[in-house]
Design an enzyme around this catalytic site. Structure first.
Site, PDB file in Angstrom:
ATOM      1  N   GLU A   1       0.824  -1.226   0.000  1.00 32.44           N
ATOM      2  CA  GLU A   1       0.000   0.000   0.000  1.00 32.44           C
ATOM      3  C   GLU A   1       0.851   1.265   0.000  1.00 32.44           C
ATOM      4  O   GLU A   1       0.718   2.106   0.886  1.00 32.44           O
ATOM      5  CB  GLU A   1      -0.895   0.019   1.248  1.00 32.44           C
ATOM      6  CG  GLU A   1      -1.812  -1.176   1.413  1.00 32.44           C
ATOM      7  CD  GLU A   1      -2.543  -1.171   2.764  1.00 32.44           C
ATOM      8  OE1 GLU A   1      -2.157  -0.375   3.660  1.00 32.44           O
ATOM      9  OE2 GLU A   1      -3.482  -1.957   2.914  1.00 32.44           O
TER      10      GLU A   1
ATOM     11  N   ARG B   1       2.187  20.382   5.658  1.00 32.41           N
ATOM     12  CA  ARG B   1       3.215  19.517   6.260  1.00 32.41           C
ATOM     13  C   ARG B   1       4.262  20.251   7.087  1.00 32.41           C
ATOM     14  O   ARG B   1       4.621  19.787   8.162  1.00 32.41           O
ATOM     15  CB  ARG B   1       3.879  18.631   5.188  1.00 32.41           C
ATOM     16  CG  ARG B   1       2.866  17.690   4.490  1.00 32.41           C
ATOM     17  CD  ARG B   1       3.542  16.626   3.634  1.00 32.41           C
ATOM     18  NE  ARG B   1       4.251  15.670   4.457  1.00 32.41           N
ATOM     19  CZ  ARG B   1       5.554  15.671   4.677  1.00 32.41           C
ATOM     20  NH1 ARG B   1       6.335  16.565   4.104  1.00 32.41           N
ATOM     21  NH2 ARG B   1       6.093  14.785   5.478  1.00 32.41           N
TER      22      ARG B   1
ATOM     23  N   GLY C   1       2.076   4.980  -0.714  1.00 30.82           N
ATOM     24  CA  GLY C   1       1.482   6.263  -1.069  1.00 30.82           C
ATOM     25  C   GLY C   1       2.604   7.227  -1.398  1.00 30.82           C
ATOM     26  O   GLY C   1       3.000   7.407  -2.549  1.00 30.82           O
TER      27      GLY C   1
ATOM     28  N   CYS D   1      -3.363  34.093   8.989  1.00 27.11           N
ATOM     29  CA  CYS D   1      -3.227  34.718  10.304  1.00 27.11           C
ATOM     30  C   CYS D   1      -2.948  33.684  11.383  1.00 27.11           C
ATOM     31  O   CYS D   1      -3.817  33.380  12.214  1.00 27.11           O
ATOM     32  CB  CYS D   1      -4.489  35.504  10.617  1.00 27.11           C
ATOM     33  SG  CYS D   1      -4.849  36.668   9.312  1.00 27.11           S
ATOM     34  N   GLU D   2      -1.763  33.102  11.327  1.00 27.10           N
ATOM     35  CA  GLU D   2      -1.298  32.123  12.301  1.00 27.10           C
ATOM     36  C   GLU D   2       0.220  32.196  12.291  1.00 27.10           C
ATOM     37  O   GLU D   2       0.810  32.196  11.209  1.00 27.10           O
ATOM     38  CB  GLU D   2      -1.635  30.685  11.858  1.00 27.10           C
ATOM     39  CG  GLU D   2      -3.083  30.336  11.769  1.00 27.10           C
ATOM     40  CD  GLU D   2      -3.571  29.567  12.990  1.00 27.10           C
ATOM     41  OE1 GLU D   2      -2.759  29.255  13.880  1.00 27.10           O
ATOM     42  OE2 GLU D   2      -4.780  29.311  13.028  1.00 27.10           O
TER      43      GLU D   2
HETATM   44  C1  LIG Z   1      -1.476   6.185   5.048  1.00 28.42           C
HETATM   45  C2  LIG Z   1      -1.527   4.731   4.814  1.00 28.42           C
HETATM   46  C3  LIG Z   1      -0.751   4.123   3.821  1.00 28.42           C
HETATM   47  C4  LIG Z   1       0.231   4.887   2.970  1.00 28.42           C
HETATM   48  O1  LIG Z   1       1.308   5.371   3.691  1.00 28.42           O
HETATM   49  P1  LIG Z   1       2.561   6.032   2.928  1.00 28.42           P
HETATM   50  O2  LIG Z   1       3.459   6.422   4.021  1.00 28.42           O
HETATM   51  O3  LIG Z   1       2.039   7.198   2.183  1.00 28.42           O
HETATM   52  O4  LIG Z   1       3.131   4.992   2.036  1.00 28.42           O
HETATM   53  C5  LIG Z   1      -0.894   2.768   3.605  1.00 28.42           C
HETATM   54  N1  LIG Z   1      -1.764   2.035   4.342  1.00 28.42           N
HETATM   55  C6  LIG Z   1      -2.510   2.577   5.310  1.00 28.42           C
HETATM   56  C7  LIG Z   1      -3.439   1.705   6.092  1.00 28.42           C
HETATM   57  C8  LIG Z   1      -2.427   3.934   5.586  1.00 28.42           C
HETATM   58  O5  LIG Z   1      -3.172   4.451   6.564  1.00 28.42           O
END
Ligand SMILES: *Cc1c(COP(=O)(O)O)cnc(C)c1O
Length: 421
Positions: free
Chosen positions: A281, A320, A283, A351-352
């Site tokens: 998974e 971030r 990202g 405004c922070e």
């Molecule tokens: C956020 C998340 C990801 C992706 O994380 P990355 O650091 O962006 O690779 C994968 N699985 C789950 C369950 C997440 O919550």
């Protein structure tokens, strides 16, 4: 990819100043070439192993990026009904390659995922299992289930994005797993299918991934001995990128190749001989270096010893730095080798005091009207953007070859006010 040609920053083959003329600032700009290259490297690191890449939608949920990733072969990892809806819009055929994670799935979200016949529910509590079993029975659907186990492994990352410790809200304790799997197997509408983990995000040392997979492997053996049919191991996401890399604009693809293969080794070695179908998974590792945020310098000013660059992008565009203390590279869009370097705070109009993009950073001197690019913002950039201070969210543009495509128009004031009638 992002690179300078004749002192001007380009995205793939297109110069940024021209894109800004057309689309304005602040502007999120994505390189499809970078995305394609990184996807290829990541997925290639696992070749020879039965696996599926389920891109984590929350990193960047733009429909056009999702479509592109689906074209490369990706399935999806979603954490809400809204993200599930995005998958059905971007790549309906990939619902069957979609996994659903998250600690607080509602009944409506569970129903939608059951109707969509997704690949796997990553269940995070006994209560969720009970609700899922009840809804699957009611809707006469079968739910494939993995429990997200909490391996109690510390990940060296920002505490807000570390998720694999016992005290975190995520997953179920490994000690409770065999009881929960037994309970799941009793429901006719649940198909016990896998084990899932996700220990956090922006993890750059692969040792925690290895330690986690060692625990997962042990659990898989134990569950199989108890008679459960464990086909899938979902290793989650979390592989980090180098935000502070010095040379060049993007991480060289060779560097990513090396890091992806180290990561693959750490994940795969503990699973050797188990013959599972691995789910991944990622990202951030795929999309972060594929995006920059282009901003125009509005003003410079000096307060005491501090020099400020005030830009038209703010914390609502890129959270971030304020949220995690993240350090994104900042480069001029047009380079002038004659310029000096000085220490600046780069701040937005909000405004922070927390509204900063960089603090005490040595940067090339810049004048009002000039353009700056914030690097590696393709993940958790636009995805975390808000309308704070009634600021319309930025436009997003995707560069594909010689073409630029507006993949999300800039919001208007009427967009912002519409839900208020
Ligand atoms: C956020 C998340 C990801 C992706 O994380 P990355 O650091 O962006 O690779 C994968 N699985 C789950 C369950 C997440 O919550």
């Amino acid at each position: 990819m992002f690179h300078y040609r004749k002192y001007i920053l380009h995205c793939d083959s297109l110069p940024l100043p021209t894109l800004v003329e057309k689309y304005g600032t602040p502007l999120y700009l994505y390189s499809s070439e970078t995305l394609r290259a990184r996807y290829g490297v990541f997925q290639g690191a696992f070749k020879g192993t039965r696996h599926s890449v389920c891109y984590s939608v929350k990193a960047n949920s733009n429909l056009s990026l999702m479509k592109l990733l689906a074209r490369f072969g990706a399935g999806f990892d979603v954490v809400s009904g809204g993200e599930l809806h995005r998958v059905s819009k971007a790549a309906r055929g990939r619902l069957k390659q979609t996994v659903f994670s998250g600690v607080g799935k509602t009944q409506a979200e569970i129903d939608a995922a059951l109707r969509a016949s997704i690949l796997l529910f990553n269940v995070e509590s006994e209560g969720e299992l009970e609700l899922l079993a009840a809804r699957a029975t009611k809707l006469r659907r079968k739910a494939r289930v993995a429990f997200r186990v909490n391996p109690d492994v510390p990940a060296e990352t920002h505490p807000y994005i570390s998720t694999g410790l016992r005290e975190h809200k995520f997953g179920v304790a490994i000690a409770d797993a065999s009881r929960l799997y037994r309970q799941a197997a009793r429901s006719k509408h649940i198909e016990v299918a896998g084990v899932s983990v996700h220990i956090g995000s922006q993890i750059t040392d692969v040792a925690p991934f290895r330690a986690t997979m060692e625990r997962v492997a042990e659990l898989v053996l134990e569950l199989r001995q108890a008679g459960h049919d464990i086909t899938y191991v979902d290793a989650g996401g979390g592989l980090g990128i180098d935000y502070e890399q010095q040379e060049g604009i993007s991480e060289p693809i060779e560097t990513f190749k090396r890091r992806a293969s180290e990561y693959a080794k750490a994940v795969l070695e503990p699973l050797q001989g188990l013959n599972v179908h691995l789910l991944l998974e990622p990202g951030r590792a795929l999309v972060a270096p594929a995006g920059v945020l282009v901003t125009r310098l509005l003003y410079r000013k000096q307060n005491g010893a501090k020099q400020f660059l005030i830009t038209d992008a703010a914390m609502n565009d890129l959270l971030r730095p304020a949220l995690y203390g993240a350090q994104h590279g900042i480069v001029p869009v047009t380079r002038d080798p004659g310029r000096s370097r000085e220490t600046f705070d780069v701040v937005g109009p909000i405004c922070e005091t927390g509204d900063f993009l960089a603090r005490d950073r040595v940067l090339t001197d810049a004048e009002p009207g000039e353009l700056l690019a914030l690097l590696d913002v393709g993940a958790y950039g636009m995805a975390l953007a808000s309308n704070y201070n009634t600021r319309p969210r930025a436009a997003e543009v995707l560069v594909e070859g010689r073409r630029a495509k507006l993949v999300r128009r800039r919001e208007t004031f009427s967009d912002l006010l519409a839900p208020e009638g």
